[in-house]
Design a protein around this motif. Structure first.
Motif, mmCIF file in Angstrom:
data_model
loop_
_atom_site.group_PDB
_atom_site.id
_atom_site.type_symbol
_atom_site.label_atom_id
_atom_site.label_comp_id
_atom_site.label_asym_id
_atom_site.label_seq_id
_atom_site.Cartn_x
_atom_site.Cartn_y
_atom_site.Cartn_z
ATOM 1 N N SER A 105 0.831 -1.116 -0.047
ATOM 2 C CA SER A 105 0.061 -0.238 0.115
ATOM 3 C C SER A 105 0.876 1.162 0.049
ATOM 4 C CB SER A 105 -0.865 0.041 1.284
ATOM 5 O OG SER A 105 -1.461 1.207 1.349
ATOM 6 N N PHE A 106 0.715 2.212 -0.847
ATOM 7 C CA PHE A 106 1.057 3.565 -0.735
ATOM 8 C C PHE A 106 0.136 4.532 0.049
ATOM 9 C CE2 PHE A 106 3.299 3.549 -5.409
ATOM 10 C CZ PHE A 106 4.144 2.502 -4.816
ATOM 11 N N ARG A 107 -0.640 3.862 0.854
ATOM 12 C CA ARG A 107 -1.588 4.456 1.825
ATOM 13 C C ARG A 107 -2.809 5.461 1.241
ATOM 14 N NH1 ARG A 107 3.412 6.076 3.981
ATOM 15 N NH2 ARG A 107 2.810 7.951 4.664
ATOM 16 N N SER A 108 -3.332 6.478 1.955
ATOM 17 C CA SER A 108 -4.359 7.234 1.402
ATOM 18 C C SER A 108 -3.984 7.948 0.058
ATOM 19 C CB SER A 108 -4.625 8.148 2.608
ATOM 20 O OG SER A 108 -5.826 9.059 2.068
ATOM 21 N N ASP A 109 -5.279 7.953 -0.612
ATOM 22 C CA ASP A 109 -5.025 8.567 -2.199
ATOM 23 C C ASP A 109 -5.735 9.853 -1.918
ATOM 24 O OD1 ASP A 109 -3.445 8.740 -4.498
ATOM 25 O OD2 ASP A 109 -5.356 8.051 -5.548
ATOM 26 N N ASP A 110 -6.223 10.251 -0.708
ATOM 27 C CA ASP A 110 -7.024 11.536 -0.568
ATOM 28 C C ASP A 110 -6.161 12.653 -0.650
ATOM 29 O OD1 ASP A 110 -8.519 13.550 0.345
ATOM 30 O OD2 ASP A 110 -9.284 12.692 1.904
ATOM 31 N N ARG A 111 -6.124 13.541 -1.716
ATOM 32 C CA ARG A 111 -5.372 14.356 -1.904
ATOM 33 C C ARG A 111 -5.830 15.657 -1.047
ATOM 34 N NH1 ARG A 111 -5.926 16.628 -8.209
ATOM 35 N NH2 ARG A 111 -7.480 18.300 -7.582
ATOM 36 N N GLU A 112 -6.905 15.732 -0.603
ATOM 37 C CA GLU A 112 -7.574 16.910 -0.205
ATOM 38 C C GLU A 112 -7.348 16.999 1.577
ATOM 39 O OE1 GLU A 112 -11.521 17.275 -1.237
ATOM 40 O OE2 GLU A 112 -11.098 17.936 -3.207
ATOM 41 N N THR A 113 -7.415 15.733 2.083
ATOM 42 C CA THR A 113 -7.555 15.779 3.573
ATOM 43 C C THR A 113 -6.491 14.912 4.158
ATOM 44 O OG1 THR A 113 -9.156 14.284 3.749
ATOM 45 C CG2 THR A 113 -9.837 16.540 3.935
ATOM 46 N N ASN A 114 -5.555 14.250 3.407
ATOM 47 C CA ASN A 114 -4.387 13.325 3.892
ATOM 48 C C ASN A 114 -3.363 13.684 3.219
ATOM 49 O OD1 ASN A 114 -2.804 10.977 3.692
ATOM 50 N ND2 ASN A 114 -4.489 10.327 5.025
ATOM 51 N N ALA A 115 -2.170 14.038 4.026
ATOM 52 C CA ALA A 115 -0.708 14.536 3.663
ATOM 53 C C ALA A 115 -0.013 13.462 2.660
ATOM 54 C CB ALA A 115 0.222 14.801 4.975
ATOM 55 N N VAL A 116 -0.427 12.193 2.942
ATOM 56 C CA VAL A 116 0.403 11.335 1.963
ATOM 57 C C VAL A 116 -0.499 11.303 0.554
ATOM 58 C CG1 VAL A 116 -0.630 9.167 2.496
ATOM 59 C CG2 VAL A 116 1.595 9.149 1.825
ATOM 60 N N GLY A 117 -1.653 11.749 0.488
ATOM 61 C CA GLY A 117 -2.674 11.626 -0.525
ATOM 62 C C GLY A 117 -1.973 12.739 -1.401
ATOM 63 N N LEU A 118 -1.845 13.982 -0.758
ATOM 64 C CA LEU A 118 -1.317 15.090 -1.145
ATOM 65 C C LEU A 118 -0.035 14.946 -1.801
ATOM 66 C CD1 LEU A 118 -1.266 18.353 -1.471
ATOM 67 C CD2 LEU A 118 -0.528 18.534 0.532
ATOM 68 N N LEU A 119 0.985 14.190 -1.129
ATOM 69 C CA LEU A 119 2.294 13.953 -1.441
ATOM 70 C C LEU A 119 2.066 13.121 -2.928
ATOM 71 C CD1 LEU A 119 5.306 14.324 -1.185
ATOM 72 C CD2 LEU A 119 5.153 12.179 0.053
ATOM 73 N N HIS A 120 1.359 12.029 -2.960
ATOM 74 C CA HIS A 120 0.882 11.309 -4.180
ATOM 75 C C HIS A 120 0.719 12.541 -5.394
ATOM 76 C CE1 HIS A 120 -0.970 7.626 -2.304
ATOM 77 N NE2 HIS A 120 0.194 7.712 -1.796
ATOM 78 N N GLU A 121 -0.269 13.144 -5.121
ATOM 79 C CA GLU A 121 -0.677 14.239 -6.316
ATOM 80 C C GLU A 121 0.605 15.319 -6.768
ATOM 81 O OE1 GLU A 121 -2.895 14.404 -8.115
ATOM 82 O OE2 GLU A 121 -2.707 16.200 -9.158
ATOM 83 N N GLU A 122 1.320 15.446 -5.738
ATOM 84 C CA GLU A 122 2.619 16.502 -5.819
ATOM 85 C C GLU A 122 3.374 15.651 -6.876
ATOM 86 O OE1 GLU A 122 4.274 18.441 -2.587
ATOM 87 O OE2 GLU A 122 2.334 19.251 -1.962
ATOM 88 N N MET A 123 3.696 14.458 -6.703
ATOM 89 C CA MET A 123 4.511 13.591 -7.049
ATOM 90 C C MET A 123 4.228 13.359 -8.975
ATOM 91 S SD MET A 123 5.857 11.102 -4.230
ATOM 92 C CE MET A 123 6.833 9.913 -5.302
ATOM 93 N N ARG A 124 2.784 13.011 -8.916
ATOM 94 C CA ARG A 124 2.111 12.923 -10.098
ATOM 95 C C ARG A 124 2.639 14.038 -10.869
ATOM 96 N NH1 ARG A 124 -2.602 10.655 -6.960
ATOM 97 N NH2 ARG A 124 -2.530 8.483 -7.340
#
Ligand SMILES: Cc1cc2nc3c(=O)[nH]c(=O)nc-3n(C[C@H](O)[C@H](O)[C@H](O)COP(=O)(O)OP(=O)(O)OC[C@H]3O[C@@H](n4cnc5c(N)ncnc54)[C@H](O)[C@@H]3O)c2cc1C
Length: 472
Positions: free
Chosen positions: A57-76
């Motif tokens: 798992s890359f953990r939460s993909d929620d880019r609005e309220t989760n910091a790792v989800g936000l990191l996913h989006e920034e990396m994308r």
């Protein structure tokens, strides 16, 4: 146009693979040295690049309220190879981004092998890289081979620190009793590629829970050695250690029974629930969520078969212990991850003191961009501190404030950390449309949303700035 000399990277894991991709994408040649399969680590099982050694798992993909989800989006947005390969090979996991580990690693390996500016050498770097390599990124991870680890320790004067991480067991699907367990994501959250019914849930009543806690506490554990007597990282506590902290701790942690209802007994509220998450694309293997453990293998099988639905469980892999190697980065590294005493060397990945697959890849992304900028004669530009990438980099290179008793202003007792909103600069909580102040959970959520909006806006400016610099 003359080509710049190659950047060397040691370690083809999450960080080294991402760094290689970023450098090659910028038009700079890369030589990636990966020791597998010539030499193995305690945890890797393949010779693939970017192998995931435990959870998928890359953990939460929620880019609005989760910091790792936000990191996913920034990396994308920054053109990450790790995220593109993860997205291409995701498996259902509720609100999380989980991947088929073999296909993911194969995709990363194939992309790098196919890139004309990337050379992959399968060899161990058994000591400090030679000076004539020039700019080099060390991304050898938590299981850095001993020769190199000793050499780094000798150079920095800092010995690496070891502490526990623990692997959660994996169960064969067809050994799970689905007459007792049921599929459902917490609060029916579908998330990316999910259906809202992505986890397997095993319910426990009060008696079963109490008996399970007794067995966990009594179960024979792997004995402590001297090097193991270091603090656990709180995000990865073994379940028996959680149970030792209080009989109810697990019920408020990985075994919390909220947001889940057994469709066969909708009126019965389970006292606790064990969740399993799909581990491969076929759906044949399932990972026990949060069940990292240092129980002995025989004990694990006995104790975990007490869980309703897992009475006949067959384990594809049992839980285990592993060590971690990381630098006192706030003291040793500069703002662009270079070793102060030998700036030719840059560090990336978990060895810098971040924690997690995504964070390791993110620090690889940054190290790669910094090295590429330097190779092209430009000053590397760190991302704004308001972004997840910047917050993570800030944690590594800025460290935390000295606590009382420590030397004023000196970062000390540096601990690895996952990305989290606590690492971001604070923000005013937004108000309602009619100007009223928000309270409680609503306030927390809206603050996170505001931080994420700020982060992505600042990230876009940073990315367009670095792109304009590259075009000059
Ligand atoms: C056992 C274990 C389980 C973990 N589980 C999770 C988890 O479930 N979820 C999570 O998010 N994070 C987990 N982590 C933490 C961390 O996210 C991963 O270790 C992650 O892979 C770190 O990325 P990295 O690129 O820094 O290192 P790695 O991915 O480990 O890559 C380092 C690479 O360097 C190579 N190497 C080492 N020394 C040399 C040398 N001298 N010469 C050449 N090559 C060398 C290794 O073979 C390896 O391929 C775990 C860590 C460990 C050790």
């Amino acid at each position: 146009m003359t080509q710049s000399p190659p950047v060397h990277i040691v370690g083809g894991g999450l960080a080294g693979s991402e760094a290689a991709w970023q450098i090659a994408k910028a038009g700079v040649p890369v030589i990636l040295h990966e020791m597998r399969p010539v030499r193995a680590t305690e945890a890797h099982q393949t010779d693939g690049l970017a192998e995931l050694v435990c959870s998928n798992s890359f953990r939460s993909d929620d880019r609005e309220t989760n910091a790792v989800g936000l990191l996913h989006e920034e990396m994308r947005r920054a053109g990450s190879l790790i995220m593109a390969s993860g997205d291409a090979h995701q498996v259902p996991a509720g609100g999380a981004l989980a991947v088929d580990r073999d296909n993911f690693s194969a995709a990363v390996t194939a992309a790098l092998e196919a890139h004309p500016l990337v050379t992959i050498r399968r060899e161990e770097v058994d000591g400090l890289p030679p000076e004539d390599w020039g700019a080099t990124i060390l991304a050898t991870g938590p299981l850095t081979a001993p020769g190199l680890a000793a050499a780094i320790g000798g150079l920095t004067g800092e010995t690496e620190l070891a502490f526990f991480d623990a692997i959660a067991p994996i169960v064969h699907f067809d050994s799970i009793d689905m007459g007792i367990a049921w599929k459902q994501s917490r609060y029916d959250k579908a998330g990316p590629g999910g259906t809202g019914a992505d986890y397997i849930n095993c319910p426990m009543n009060r008696e079963e829970y109490e008996a399970f806690i007794d067995a966990l506490l009594a179960g024979e554990k792997t004995s402590f050695k001297n090097w193991e007597k270091t603090p656990y990282f709180d995000g990865c506590l073994p379940i028996e250690v959680m149970a030792e902290r209080g009989r109810e701790t697990l019920r408020f942690g990985p075994m919390k029974p909220v947001g889940l209802t057994d469709p066969r007994h909708p009126d019965v509220k389970p006292h606790a629930i064990v969740q399993l998450r799909q581990d491969n694309a076929f759906g044949t293997l399932w990972n026990m969520v949060g069940f990292q453990t240092k129980l002995k293998h025989g004990e694990q099988a006995r104790v975990f078969r007490m869980i309703p639905g897992l009475g006949q469980a067959e384990f594809a892999r049992l839980g285990g212990l592993h060590r971690n190697t990381y630098l006192n980065s706030p003291k040793l590294l500069d703002a662009t991850l270079r070793l102060k005493v030998r700036p030719q060397l840059r560090f990336a990945g978990q060895i810098t003191g971040c924690e997690g697959y995504v964070e390791s890849a993110a620090v690889g992304l940054l190290a790669g961009r910094f090295a590429a900028a330097e190779a092209l004669g430009r000053a590397p530009a760190p991302p704004p501190v308001t972004t997840a990438l910047g917050a993570l980099l800030g944690h590594i290179t800025g460290g935390h404030l000295a606590v009382e008793g420590e030397e004023a202003g000196t970062p000390r007792s540096f601990q690895p950390m996952n990305v989290n909103f606590g690492l971001f600069p604070p923000i005013e909580a937004p108000t309602t449309k009619d100007g009223k102040r928000l309270r409680g959970n609503e306030k927390t959520v809206e603050k996170k949303r505001a931080m994420s909006r700020r982060a992505l806006a600042d990230l876009d400016l940073w990315l367009s700035g670095t792109a304009a610099q590259a075009a000059e």
